[in-house]
Design a protein around this motif. Structure first.
Motif, PDB file in Angstrom:
ATOM      1  N   LEU A 238      -2.836 -18.022   5.666  1.00 12.16           N
ATOM      2  CA  LEU A 238      -3.224 -17.519   4.351  1.00 12.16           C
ATOM      3  C   LEU A 238      -3.795 -16.107   4.428  1.00 12.16           C
ATOM      4  CD1 LEU A 238      -3.272 -18.316   1.400  1.00 12.16           C
ATOM      5  CD2 LEU A 238      -5.595 -19.180   1.715  1.00 12.16           C
ATOM      6  N   LYS A 239      -4.607 -15.828   5.442  1.00 14.36           N
ATOM      7  CA  LYS A 239      -5.183 -14.495   5.584  1.00 14.36           C
ATOM      8  C   LYS A 239      -4.096 -13.451   5.792  1.00 14.36           C
ATOM      9  CE  LYS A 239      -8.532 -11.526   6.055  1.00 14.36           C
ATOM     10  NZ  LYS A 239      -9.376 -11.136   4.886  1.00 14.36           N
ATOM     11  N   GLN A 240      -3.111 -13.771   6.591  1.00 10.46           N
ATOM     12  CA  GLN A 240      -2.006 -12.845   6.842  1.00 10.46           C
ATOM     13  C   GLN A 240      -1.210 -12.619   5.557  1.00 10.46           C
ATOM     14  OE1 GLN A 240       0.893 -14.230   9.679  1.00 10.46           O
ATOM     15  NE2 GLN A 240       1.610 -12.158  10.129  1.00 10.46           N
ATOM     16  N   ARG A 241      -0.996 -13.680   4.779  1.00  8.52           N
ATOM     17  CA  ARG A 241      -0.275 -13.552   3.516  1.00  8.52           C
ATOM     18  C   ARG A 241      -1.053 -12.666   2.546  1.00  8.52           C
ATOM     19  NH1 ARG A 241       3.393 -17.903   2.346  1.00  8.52           N
ATOM     20  NH2 ARG A 241       2.714 -17.938   0.162  1.00  8.52           N
ATOM     21  N   GLU A 242      -2.375 -12.842   2.513  1.00  9.63           N
ATOM     22  CA  GLU A 242      -3.203 -12.009   1.635  1.00  9.63           C
ATOM     23  C   GLU A 242      -3.105 -10.543   2.026  1.00  9.63           C
ATOM     24  OE1 GLU A 242      -7.882 -11.139   0.664  1.00  9.63           O
ATOM     25  OE2 GLU A 242      -7.355 -12.995   1.720  1.00  9.63           O
ATOM     26  N   GLU A 243      -3.114 -10.253   3.321  1.00  7.58           N
ATOM     27  CA  GLU A 243      -3.018  -8.872   3.784  1.00  7.58           C
ATOM     28  C   GLU A 243      -1.673  -8.258   3.402  1.00  7.58           C
ATOM     29  OE1 GLU A 243      -3.760  -9.268   7.924  1.00  7.58           O
ATOM     30  OE2 GLU A 243      -5.951  -9.429   7.706  1.00  7.58           O
ATOM     31  N   LYS A 244      -0.588  -9.026   3.547  1.00 11.96           N
ATOM     32  CA  LYS A 244       0.731  -8.521   3.175  1.00 11.96           C
ATOM     33  C   LYS A 244       0.817  -8.272   1.678  1.00 11.96           C
ATOM     34  CE  LYS A 244       3.403 -10.611   6.948  1.00 11.96           C
ATOM     35  NZ  LYS A 244       4.472 -11.586   7.284  1.00 11.96           N
ATOM     36  N   LEU A 245       0.254  -9.203   0.896  1.00 10.55           N
ATOM     37  CA  LEU A 245       0.275  -9.047  -0.553  1.00 10.55           C
ATOM     38  C   LEU A 245      -0.546  -7.839  -0.989  1.00 10.55           C
ATOM     39  CD1 LEU A 245       1.019 -10.046  -3.363  1.00 10.55           C
ATOM     40  CD2 LEU A 245      -0.929 -11.627  -3.247  1.00 10.55           C
ATOM     41  N   SER A 246      -1.732  -7.679  -0.408  1.00 10.69           N
ATOM     42  CA  SER A 246      -2.585  -6.537  -0.754  1.00 10.69           C
ATOM     43  C   SER A 246      -1.897  -5.223  -0.401  1.00 10.69           C
ATOM     44  CB  SER A 246      -3.931  -6.651  -0.025  1.00 10.69           C
ATOM     45  OG  SER A 246      -4.654  -7.785  -0.454  1.00 10.69           O
ATOM     46  N   SER A 247      -1.202  -5.211   0.716  1.00 11.01           N
ATOM     47  CA  SER A 247      -0.463  -4.019   1.122  1.00 11.01           C
ATOM     48  C   SER A 247       0.624  -3.699   0.107  1.00 11.01           C
ATOM     49  CB  SER A 247       0.139  -4.234   2.511  1.00 11.01           C
ATOM     50  OG  SER A 247       0.897  -3.111   2.906  1.00 11.01           O
ATOM     51  N   TRP A 248       1.334  -4.721  -0.338  1.00 12.76           N
ATOM     52  CA  TRP A 248       2.386  -4.513  -1.352  1.00 12.76           C
ATOM     53  C   TRP A 248       1.790  -4.001  -2.659  1.00 12.76           C
ATOM     54  CZ3 TRP A 248       3.148  -7.731  -5.839  1.00 12.76           C
ATOM     55  CH2 TRP A 248       4.292  -7.391  -6.573  1.00 12.76           C
ATOM     56  N   LEU A 249       0.668  -4.573  -3.091  1.00 15.01           N
ATOM     57  CA  LEU A 249       0.041  -4.154  -4.334  1.00 15.01           C
ATOM     58  C   LEU A 249      -0.362  -2.686  -4.276  1.00 15.01           C
ATOM     59  CD1 LEU A 249      -2.177  -7.285  -5.057  1.00 15.01           C
ATOM     60  CD2 LEU A 249      -0.193  -6.538  -6.360  1.00 15.01           C
ATOM     61  N   ARG A 250      -0.778  -2.214  -3.086  1.00 12.06           N
ATOM     62  CA  ARG A 250      -1.185  -0.809  -2.950  1.00 12.06           C
ATOM     63  C   ARG A 250       0.006   0.142  -3.061  1.00 12.06           C
ATOM     64  NH1 ARG A 250      -4.807  -3.076   0.955  1.00 12.06           N
ATOM     65  NH2 ARG A 250      -3.322  -2.644   2.634  1.00 12.06           N
ATOM     66  N   THR A 251       1.201  -0.357  -2.806  1.00 10.35           N
ATOM     67  CA  THR A 251       2.382   0.515  -2.862  1.00 10.35           C
ATOM     68  C   THR A 251       2.925   0.686  -4.275  1.00 10.35           C
ATOM     69  OG1 THR A 251       4.008  -1.274  -2.555  1.00 10.35           O
ATOM     70  CG2 THR A 251       3.052  -0.275  -0.558  1.00 10.35           C
ATOM     71  N   LEU A 252       2.439  -0.144  -5.205  1.00 11.45           N
ATOM     72  CA  LEU A 252       2.967  -0.080  -6.564  1.00 11.45           C
ATOM     73  C   LEU A 252       2.485   1.188  -7.241  1.00 11.45           C
ATOM     74  CD1 LEU A 252       2.500  -3.800  -7.666  1.00 11.45           C
ATOM     75  CD2 LEU A 252       4.574  -2.689  -6.856  1.00 11.45           C
TER      76      LEU A 252
END
Length: 254
Positions: A238-252
């Motif tokens: 879950l922590k890894q998924r959160e990091e990937k999601l947060s990274s994607w959100l920053r690219t928007l």
């Protein structure tokens, strides 16, 4: 199979001065049966309005919403109410639990109204749901006697008592601390793995990380989406998924 599908969905509100304010703009969306979908986006982007329109709690201005292939705008208010009672479950940040009823009665009330099965079977399902969510010992307590996290578990049991096809959540962990929010998401993940479709609105990447797909709304439109895949609790990712999601959100960048 798509449990929910929209085509050219639009929703406008009157601003009280004779003009219309668009809130949802040409939403084309498909929600497969059994998917766990999270909707994110800034405040005012139309997330909650989308949820209410998809569930028939609010009317659309134009377009189409199909629930299991049925156009919900063609249903009467009585038919819509029956659809929500029998086929949909709802969890809100404000839980709207009845203070004059104990926890058990809050859970079983809608099932008694639906009359899908016997009261004995309803009581047995309520007992099972309370056991699964860890609140069996609280069944006879009043709503004011339990914590926020426990109250949200009551709301989840109430939402599931009629065995809905889909569970809608509008910021279901927004009023909870991080520990309680994590526990609620574990419960929702278990519910999804048992086959229930979940569609929830959240501003929290920690919550959205438990979803299979994340939709991002901006100014009433579907701006982007991100696939995370099914979350497997045993892998502890879950922590890894959160990091990937947060990274994607920053690219928007819109």
């Amino acid at each position: 199979m798509h449990i929910l599908e929209t085509k050219g969905l639009n929703k406008t509100f009157s601003n009280g001065q004779g003009t219309q304010q668009p809130v949802l703009k040409e939403i084309n969306l498909q929600i497969p049966q059994g998917e766990f979908t999270a909707v994110m986006g800034p405040s005012g982007s139309g997330k909650s309005t989308l949820l209410y329109t998809l569930s028939g709690m609010d009317t659309m201005t134009a377009g189409s919403v199909l629930f299991k292939g049925q156009e919900i705008s063609a249903l009467s208010e009585t038919e819509l109410a029956a659809l929500r009672l029998h086929s949909m479950g709802f969890i809100f940040q404000q839980m709207h639990l009845l203070k004059n009823l104990n926890i058990r009665d809050n859970i079983i009330l809608s099932a008694y109204r639906a009359k899908k099965t016997s009261r004995r079977a309803i009581n047995a399902r309520a007992a099972d749901l309370m056991k699964r969510t860890g609140i069996s010992a609280l069944a006879d307590r009043g709503i004011t006697e339990v914590s926020g996290g426990q109250s949200q578990r009551v709301a989840i049991c109430r939402a599931l008592i009629n065995q809905p096809d889909i569970l809608f959540g509008d910021e279901p962990t927004g009023a909870l601390n991080s520990k309680a929010a994590g526990e609620i998401m574990e419960i929702l993940g278990e519910i999804n793995r048992s086959g229930t479709t979940i569609l929830l609105v959240t501003h929290d990447a920690k919550v959205a990380a438990g979803a299979e797909r994340v939709l991002y709304m901006l100014d009433g439109r579907m701006a982007s989406e991100h696939w995370l895949g099914k979350y497997h609790k045993e892998k502890g990712d879950l922590k890894q998924r959160e990091e990937k999601l947060s990274s994607w959100l920053r690219t928007l960048e819109f």
